[in-house]
Write an enzyme that holds these catalytic residues in place. Structure first.
Site, PDB file in Angstrom:
ATOM      1  N   CYS A  39       0.831  -1.203   0.000  1.00 16.35           N
ATOM      2  CA  CYS A  39       0.000   0.000   0.000  1.00 16.35           C
ATOM      3  C   CYS A  39       0.866   1.254   0.000  1.00 16.35           C
ATOM      4  CB  CYS A  39      -0.909  -0.001   1.226  1.00 16.35           C
ATOM      5  SG  CYS A  39      -2.053   1.404   1.238  1.00 16.35           S
ATOM      6  N   ASP A  41       0.482   3.992   1.559  1.00 13.66           N
ATOM      7  CA  ASP A  41       0.678   4.667   2.843  1.00 13.66           C
ATOM      8  C   ASP A  41       1.230   3.737   3.924  1.00 13.66           C
ATOM      9  OD1 ASP A  41      -1.739   3.259   3.381  1.00 13.66           O
ATOM     10  OD2 ASP A  41      -2.183   4.664   4.993  1.00 13.66           O
ATOM     11  N   ARG A  43       3.717   2.489   6.364  1.00 14.16           N
ATOM     12  CA  ARG A  43       4.797   3.308   6.919  1.00 14.16           C
ATOM     13  C   ARG A  43       6.183   2.715   6.691  1.00 14.16           C
ATOM     14  NH1 ARG A  43       2.349   6.615  10.943  1.00 14.16           N
ATOM     15  NH2 ARG A  43       0.466   7.327   9.902  1.00 14.16           N
ATOM     16  N   HIS A  95      -2.186  -3.665   5.276  1.00 15.07           N
ATOM     17  CA  HIS A  95      -1.829  -3.266   6.651  1.00 15.07           C
ATOM     18  C   HIS A  95      -3.041  -2.683   7.356  1.00 15.07           C
ATOM     19  CE1 HIS A  95      -1.479   1.238   5.970  1.00 15.07           C
ATOM     20  NE2 HIS A  95      -1.629   0.776   4.754  1.00 15.07           N
ATOM     21  N   CYS A  98      -5.131   1.329   7.570  1.00 18.07           N
ATOM     22  CA  CYS A  98      -4.865   1.743   6.190  1.00 18.07           C
ATOM     23  C   CYS A  98      -5.793   2.903   5.826  1.00 18.07           C
ATOM     24  CB  CYS A  98      -5.115   0.559   5.255  1.00 18.07           C
ATOM     25  SG  CYS A  98      -4.940   0.976   3.517  1.00 18.07           S
TER      26      CYS A  98
HETATM   27 CO    CO Z   1      -2.760   1.677   3.303  1.00 13.05          CO
END
Ligand code: CO
Length: 207
Positions: A39, A41, A43, A95, A98
């Site tokens: 994904c 975003d 981290r 994750h 999300c």
């Molecule tokens: Co995400």
């Protein structure tokens, strides 16, 4: 200092710190064994999560780690990794917490993201009875998992994967989820090459 200048300065420092470079950092390193679909975003970068070296992962990221049948970007990455490089494994790693899944769970518009997030909403709708049994936090975590498993199913339906399964008995498909609180990856599903698909999606003329 402008924040973007810090990135360039840090790059310069790292480039000049030859002692910190590994063989895998350089071009021509061993071919990747894994395609990682994560994904946007998430981290922690995939290499840090898994301890993989620079040359081991071929990485594609998008919002909510989706495998959309008509996404030519994803399909080009898949063709490159599976068809040309010959990776042995494809990992879809979602994750919890999300932002993409959370946006899909809200009923607010997110502009251009709405069309993309409708793919997540389709999964939500397909499992609405189960998700309605959970509180908001649990429903989020479960939708993250269901979304990952759907993307693995979508991978198996692609021509690229079915052709590689037929000709080379690879790749194995994996659906994983990463928890940003304990940094642990939990495997959700594994689909080995040549797993029978439903008759609707099984392609028969791949030669
Ligand atoms: Co995400």
């Amino acid at each position: 200092m402008d924040s973007w200048k810090r990135l360039l300065l840090e790059n310069k420092a790292w480039a000049q710190d030859k002692a910190s470079h590994t063989a895998e950092d350089r071009p021509g390193a061993d071919k990747p064994e894994f395609l990682w679909i994560g994904c946007s975003d998430a981290r922690v970068p995939a290499e840090r999560l898994t301890g993989a070296s620079s040359g081991e992962l071929f990485v594609h990221r998008n919002v909510a780690n989706l495998v959309v049948h008509t996404d030519v970007n994803l399909l080009a990455v898949l063709e490159c990794a599976v068809g040309h490089i010959g990776v042995e494994h494809v990992v879809v790693c979602g994750h919890y917490e999300c932002l993409g899944i959370r946006a899909a769970q809200s009923r607010e518009t997110h502009g251009m993201m709405d069309a993309w997030l409708n793919h997540v909403k389709d999964t939500w709708r397909a499992h609405k009875d189960e998700l309605d049994l959970h509180d908001e936090a649990a429903a989020h975590r479960r939708l993250v998992e269901l979304n990952v498993m759907q993307q693995v199913r979508n991978l198996a339906r692609t021509t690229v994967v079915q052709r590689a399964w037929k000709s080379a008995k690879r790749p194995t498909l994996h659906g994983w989820v990463y928890d940003p609180h304990d940094f642990l990856i939990r495997p959700l599903v594994r689909v080995d090459a040549d797993t029978p698909l439903d008759a609707v999606h099984q392609l028969t003329s791949l030669d």
